[in-house]
Design a protein around this motif. Structure first.
Motif, mmCIF file in Angstrom:
data_model
loop_
_atom_site.group_PDB
_atom_site.id
_atom_site.type_symbol
_atom_site.label_atom_id
_atom_site.label_comp_id
_atom_site.label_asym_id
_atom_site.label_seq_id
_atom_site.Cartn_x
_atom_site.Cartn_y
_atom_site.Cartn_z
ATOM 1 N N LEU A 569 17.876 -5.904 -15.658
ATOM 2 C CA LEU A 569 17.518 -4.610 -16.238
ATOM 3 C C LEU A 569 17.805 -3.514 -15.222
ATOM 4 C CD1 LEU A 569 14.202 -5.347 -18.109
ATOM 5 C CD2 LEU A 569 16.517 -5.149 -19.016
ATOM 6 N N PRO A 570 18.545 -2.520 -15.614
ATOM 7 C CA PRO A 570 19.027 -1.522 -14.649
ATOM 8 C C PRO A 570 17.955 -0.616 -14.064
ATOM 9 C CG PRO A 570 19.717 -0.945 -16.870
ATOM 10 C CD PRO A 570 19.082 -2.265 -16.974
ATOM 11 N N ASN A 571 16.947 -0.226 -14.835
ATOM 12 C CA ASN A 571 16.067 0.814 -14.308
ATOM 13 C C ASN A 571 14.732 0.300 -13.812
ATOM 14 O OD1 ASN A 571 17.852 2.918 -14.725
ATOM 15 N ND2 ASN A 571 17.346 2.963 -16.897
ATOM 16 N N VAL A 572 14.639 -0.995 -13.622
ATOM 17 C CA VAL A 572 13.362 -1.529 -13.150
ATOM 18 C C VAL A 572 13.530 -1.905 -11.689
ATOM 19 C CG1 VAL A 572 11.598 -3.260 -13.544
ATOM 20 C CG2 VAL A 572 12.995 -2.443 -15.450
ATOM 21 N N ASP A 573 12.815 -1.220 -10.813
ATOM 22 C CA ASP A 573 13.111 -1.374 -9.393
ATOM 23 C C ASP A 573 12.079 -2.115 -8.566
ATOM 24 O OD1 ASP A 573 14.353 1.903 -9.731
ATOM 25 O OD2 ASP A 573 15.533 0.058 -9.563
ATOM 26 N N THR A 574 10.928 -2.374 -9.108
ATOM 27 C CA THR A 574 9.938 -3.086 -8.300
ATOM 28 C C THR A 574 9.374 -4.262 -9.078
ATOM 29 O OG1 THR A 574 8.047 -1.841 -9.081
ATOM 30 C CG2 THR A 574 9.227 -0.961 -7.150
ATOM 31 N N LYS A 575 8.804 -5.178 -8.322
ATOM 32 C CA LYS A 575 8.200 -6.367 -8.923
ATOM 33 C C LYS A 575 7.083 -5.951 -9.874
ATOM 34 C CE LYS A 575 6.720 -10.937 -7.560
ATOM 35 N NZ LYS A 575 5.482 -11.445 -7.104
ATOM 36 N N GLU A 576 6.347 -4.914 -9.484
ATOM 37 C CA GLU A 576 5.214 -4.497 -10.310
ATOM 38 C C GLU A 576 5.692 -3.964 -11.661
ATOM 39 O OE1 GLU A 576 4.183 -5.187 -6.498
ATOM 40 O OE2 GLU A 576 5.577 -3.589 -7.037
ATOM 41 N N GLN A 577 6.767 -3.171 -11.622
ATOM 42 C CA GLN A 577 7.283 -2.641 -12.887
ATOM 43 C C GLN A 577 7.743 -3.772 -13.790
ATOM 44 O OE1 GLN A 577 10.485 0.036 -11.984
ATOM 45 N NE2 GLN A 577 9.127 1.717 -11.427
ATOM 46 N N CYS A 578 8.358 -4.773 -13.166
ATOM 47 C CA CYS A 578 8.848 -5.917 -13.943
ATOM 48 C C CYS A 578 7.677 -6.662 -14.564
ATOM 49 C CB CYS A 578 9.647 -6.843 -13.018
ATOM 50 S SG CYS A 578 10.653 -8.034 -13.887
ATOM 51 N N GLY A 579 6.642 -6.890 -13.759
ATOM 52 C CA GLY A 579 5.462 -7.551 -14.286
ATOM 53 C C GLY A 579 4.825 -6.746 -15.392
ATOM 54 N N HIS A 580 4.900 -5.436 -15.249
ATOM 55 C CA HIS A 580 4.320 -4.546 -16.246
ATOM 56 C C HIS A 580 4.995 -4.736 -17.605
ATOM 57 C CE1 HIS A 580 2.166 -1.086 -17.680
ATOM 58 N NE2 HIS A 580 3.274 -0.402 -17.917
ATOM 59 N N ALA A 604 18.928 -8.213 -2.525
ATOM 60 C CA ALA A 604 18.457 -7.372 -3.615
ATOM 61 C C ALA A 604 17.825 -8.215 -4.709
ATOM 62 C CB ALA A 604 19.633 -6.573 -4.177
ATOM 63 N N SER A 605 16.696 -7.768 -5.217
ATOM 64 C CA SER A 605 16.016 -8.469 -6.309
ATOM 65 C C SER A 605 16.136 -7.651 -7.586
ATOM 66 C CB SER A 605 14.545 -8.661 -5.981
ATOM 67 O OG SER A 605 14.403 -9.320 -4.765
ATOM 68 N N TYR A 606 16.081 -8.362 -8.689
ATOM 69 C CA TYR A 606 16.245 -7.681 -9.971
ATOM 70 C C TYR A 606 15.197 -8.164 -10.944
ATOM 71 C CZ TYR A 606 20.836 -7.011 -7.899
ATOM 72 O OH TYR A 606 21.857 -6.701 -7.046
ATOM 73 N N CYS A 607 15.003 -7.352 -11.985
ATOM 74 C CA CYS A 607 14.115 -7.785 -13.049
ATOM 75 C C CYS A 607 14.989 -8.386 -14.134
ATOM 76 C CB CYS A 607 13.333 -6.584 -13.601
ATOM 77 S SG CYS A 607 12.096 -7.083 -14.809
ATOM 78 N N TYR A 608 14.860 -9.684 -14.334
ATOM 79 C CA TYR A 608 15.692 -10.365 -15.310
ATOM 80 C C TYR A 608 14.985 -10.432 -16.658
ATOM 81 C CZ TYR A 608 19.091 -12.080 -11.918
ATOM 82 O OH TYR A 608 20.088 -12.178 -10.981
ATOM 83 N N GLN A 609 15.682 -9.940 -17.680
ATOM 84 C CA GLN A 609 15.175 -10.098 -19.031
ATOM 85 C C GLN A 609 15.912 -11.285 -19.637
ATOM 86 O OE1 GLN A 609 14.646 -6.805 -22.114
ATOM 87 N NE2 GLN A 609 16.620 -7.662 -22.729
ATOM 88 N N SER A 610 15.197 -12.264 -20.112
ATOM 89 C CA SER A 610 15.858 -13.429 -20.690
ATOM 90 C C SER A 610 14.972 -14.003 -21.773
ATOM 91 C CB SER A 610 16.082 -14.502 -19.616
ATOM 92 O OG SER A 610 14.843 -15.056 -19.242
ATOM 93 N N THR A 611 15.541 -14.959 -22.491
ATOM 94 C CA THR A 611 14.751 -15.603 -23.544
ATOM 95 C C THR A 611 14.104 -16.889 -23.038
ATOM 96 O OG1 THR A 611 16.742 -16.740 -24.257
ATOM 97 C CG2 THR A 611 16.166 -14.719 -25.419
#
Lengths: 701, 101
Positions: A569-580, A604-611
């Motif tokens: 996900l391009p606009n998610v920059d922190t672990k907390e936002q991803c968890g959110h 670099a870490s990313y927030c992965y959206q997956s099924t």
């Protein structure tokens, strides 16, 4: 100070100094030698009707050490039992399978020390702890008594792990300790000379490993519930049901709001099991039994993930779906698959319908399933791979569907007659619910497993790396073609990344721990409790509520699946936002995980959206009210709680007549003391001053 | 209580009371009766209340014997069958053994 005070102080100082000056040791330390490098002890499991595994007395089982290398020694033990009494048998792991039944049966053997020298291979005989017919009770052929089921080549038909040993078994692989047992203990003191048993003192051992649960699962669960502690805090903790999670992923996802739902026979299921077991809880590498299939499935997921958009849109046009399923607990009576199918029947798979979520997945039911392709034991040296079908399904109307997919994979059937039986595989559970789902199981065996270490502590370092990687690649390519043709009606443009397979093989199988190579080191970065995650453990285990204690193989496989199938996900920059995002629950089609890019080398870490999702892998036996635990319909396995003090001590045992001498000496001392006391009592008037009070008030004291 | 300091009437009263209360499913009262008044009933030279005391002691003794048989039988039956009774055995138990059935 006064004279008597001074004497008291002097005596006290001497008493304190004596142990210090003489380098005093506890008597116990002088008698016992503790061997504590081993952390592998056999533990107890219980199911609806039986208890299996090991048990020692609370204070340990004590016996004379006897090294067994052939049946001659067992005969010697049988005849000798008047002489020494009870024995602790030391046996090399190579011979264990051969003598397991005898060791379990003989009452004069009260414990077993299993010695495994890491440098030596286990020999051509192999050892499997599973039964000749694994998971027989919950298999779809359990009603069919006439059929002979002997997939697993083991010398103990019931399975070494499933015998009720009622004696402790310790696995020792530390070379120093093995030498102590064999040389310092056995050869020096116990080994018969010229056929004659040795004189005392002989070397003995005490093994302590106490299991609290007994009889069977319903008993220990009932007693736990019923126990009323004398204070409110005390509980009786006897056993825990086995529980973990399956990893599944739908591609493309369904969406009820967008009217993208499952249709009749529209889902292709690609499944592999990720678990194995052993009687030793920390020795479950499951390399050929489970990991080989997992790597194959991960490779297919990776290949499809590279072309995820293309695949998804092609699949949507055909209204077909792909379900990846990594199932847990399969080796212990199909825990994961039976629960998955149970949830499907309750329309709770993958999640229950919810009124509060806007974009939600459709529930999968059994009649949506169009095909099941299972990967079961891939890659044994140079062997061909075969597809296994159920004869009744294959000779029915679904034959053509099976043949079509079979042609895509290029494998031949192990048995194409109408009496063909499936090996122990999760696909059996699908057929138990609906006997007309086409599918087959791919494995590196035809009529008997090639894997001589099926579900055992020794299922590691047995594969030839080059050949196994070739085999895994070939099977992955075939499966990929079958999947993409069936779901998306196209197979070009998808390629298996052989380097990915090589890396995973190196990580999971070649390396000694699961975080020693690049990919898995990156995969485990954000996982809690790394000390546990790095151990090669595929056993399903019990679980508290803590995520951090759950099965390492599941947690690592989850990260890998997300890395392959997810999108950053391009606009998610922190672990907390991803968890959110996962907390928001605006949709339940996707999961959100924060992790490193596994194939890059940056930080670099990313927030992965997956099924990719986790669904419960707990037997329905523990969910259904008043389930009859003896029925054998679902897995009822629970693991016993064991007492924390586990120990192995060696010591020398003196001749029995010593006890007699000590007793007689004690009696003599007793009688003599009594005589002296009596004498003193009689002459006491002569010894003690007849005028009491003369000393009291003496001003000089 | 020291029987030496109690009058014979009082002794009879006590023995009688212990016997009757023992009928309320209290076999230990009968045990006490038998032990306590045995000397009074059988060993002491005759005194007016002795016959009655002797009767009560004998009845207590018989009751005690029956209860002993009952307890012993139940103990044997329970200990040998507790495991075989499964759930019912557990419902009758207060403390559960660890490590064996």
């Amino acid at each position: 100070m006064t004279h008597s005070n001074f004497r008291i102080y002097l005596i006290a100082i001497c008493v304190v100094l004596v142990p210090v000056l003489t380098n005093g040791q506890r008597v116990a330390d002088q008698i016992y030698m503790k061997l504590d490098s081993s952390t592998s002890q056999c533990f107890r499991l219980l199911n609806g009707t039986h208890q299996v595994g090991c048990q020692s007395k609370e204070n340990g089982n004590t016996g004379i050490i006897y090294l067994v290398e052939s049946s001659a020694e067992l005969d010697a033990i049988n005849q000798d039992s008047g002489n020494y009494g009870e024995y602790i048998v030391a046996i090399d792991a190579r011979h264990f399978d051969e003598f397991a039944s005898a060791l379990q049966r003989m009452p004069s053997i009260v414990g077993v020390l299993l010695m495994q020298r890491n440098s030596e291979p286990l020999g051509s005989s192999g050892i499997s702890e599973d039964a000749a017919c694994p998971n027989e009770r919950t298999s779809m052929y359990s009603e069919d008594a006439a059929h002979k089921c002997d997939w697993n080549p083991t010398q103990t038909a019931a399975g070494v792990r499933f015998l009720d040993w009622t004696k402790p078994i310790f696995l020792i692989d530390n070379a120093t300790e093995i030498d102590i047992i064999v040389k310092s203990c056995w050869e020096t003191f116990n080994k018969p000379v010229d056929g004659m048993a040795r004189e005392f003192p002989v070397c003995a051992a005490t093994l302590t490993q106490f299991m609290t649960a007994a009889k069977d699962a319903p008993t220990c669960l009932r007693r736990q519930e019923m126990f009323a502690g004398l204070s409110g805090d005390t509980t009786l903790h006897l056993c825990d049901p086995l529980i973990d999670e399956n990893i599944i992923a739908f591609l493309p996802p369904t969406n009820k709001t967008a009217k993208q739902m499952f249709e009749h026979e529209s889902v292709f299921v690609l499944t592999a099991r990720m678990d194995s077991f052993s009687m030793f809880s920390d020795r479950t590498p499951g390399e050929e039994s489970a990991i080989s299939g997992v790597i194959t499935l991960l490779a297919v997921a990776n290949a499809i993930g590279q072309k995820r958009e293309q695949f998804s849109s092609a699949a949507r046009q055909r209204k077909h779906y792909l379900l990846f399923a990594l199932l847990h607990g399969e080796s212990l009576d199909y825990i994961g698959s039976s629960r998955m199918l149970y949830d499907m029947n309750q329309t709770k798979f993958p999640v229950e319908a919810s009124s509060s979520v806007k974009d939600q997945v459709d529930q999968l039911t059994i009649d949506h399933i169009g095909f099941v392709l299972e990967l079961n034991q891939i890659g044994s040296s140079g062997g061909e791979h075969f597809a296994h079908v159920d004869g009744t399904v294959y000779s029915g109307i679904k034959r053509e569907k099976i043949d079509t997919v079979l042609k895509d994979t290029g494998f031949s059937l192990a048995d194409d007659s109408n009496t063909s039986r499936l090996p122990p595989a999760s696909y059996q559970q699908f057929l138990k619910h609906s006997h007309s789902i086409p599918g087959f199981v791919i494995g590196d065996y035809k009529t008997k497993f090639n894997n001589k270490y099926y579900n055992s502590f020794a299922d590691s370092d047995n594969l030839d790396a080059a050949k196994a990687i070739d085999a895994i690649t070939k099977v992955a390519e075939s499966s990929l073609k079958a999947v993409t043709n069936w779901v998306a009606n196209e197979s070009t443009g998808y390629t298996i990344d052989r380097d990915y397979i090589k890396d995973l093989y190196d990580c999971f199988i070649t390396k000694k721990f699961w975080d020693e190579c690049e990919i898995l080191k990156r995969a485990t970065t954000y996982l809690e409790n790394k000390a546990i995650v790095r151990q090669k453990t595929t056993y399903i285990g019990t679980q508290g509520s803590m995520e951090a204690r759950s099965s390492p193989i599941k947690r690592i496989a989850n990260v890998l699946m997300v890395g392959s199938l997810g999108e950053k996900l391009p606009n998610v920059d922190t672990k907390e936002q991803c968890g959110h995002l996962s907390g928001l629950k605006k949709n339940n089609m996707y999961s959100y995980f924060w992790q490193l890019d596994l194939l890059q080398s940056d930080n670099a870490s990313y927030c992965y959206q997956s099924t990719v999702m986790q669904t419960p892998a707990q037997s329905p036996a523990f969910l259904i009210e008043d389930y009859d635990m003896t029925s054998g319909k679902y897995s009822t396995w629970v693991e016993s709680v064991w007492a924390p003090s586990v120990s192995l001590k060696l010591f020398l045992r003196p001749p029995p007549r010593y006890s007699l001498w000590i007793f007689l000496t004690a009696m003599v001392v007793l009688l003599v003391s009594m005589a002296i006391c009596l004498l003193l009592h009689r002459i006491s008037p002569l010894l003690i001053d007849a005028h009491p009070g003369a000393d009291i008030g003496d001003p000089s004291l | 209580m020291d029987l030496k300091k109690v009058s014979d009437d009082e002794k009879l009263f006590l023995c009688k009371r212990y016997f009757y209360w023992g009928l309320a499913l209290l076999p230990f009262l009968w045990l006490v009766n038998v032990v306590w008044f045995f000397k009074q009933a059988f060993i002491r030279p005759p005194f007016p209340q002795q016959n009655l005391i002797k009767n009560y002691v004998i009845y207590s003794g018989i009751g005690l014997g029956l209860w002993t048989v009952l307890f012993v039988t139940w103990q044997v039956v329970f200990q040998t069958n507790r495991v075989a009774w499964g759930a019912s055995g557990d419902y009758l138990s207060f403390v559960f053994p660890k490590g064996y059935a």
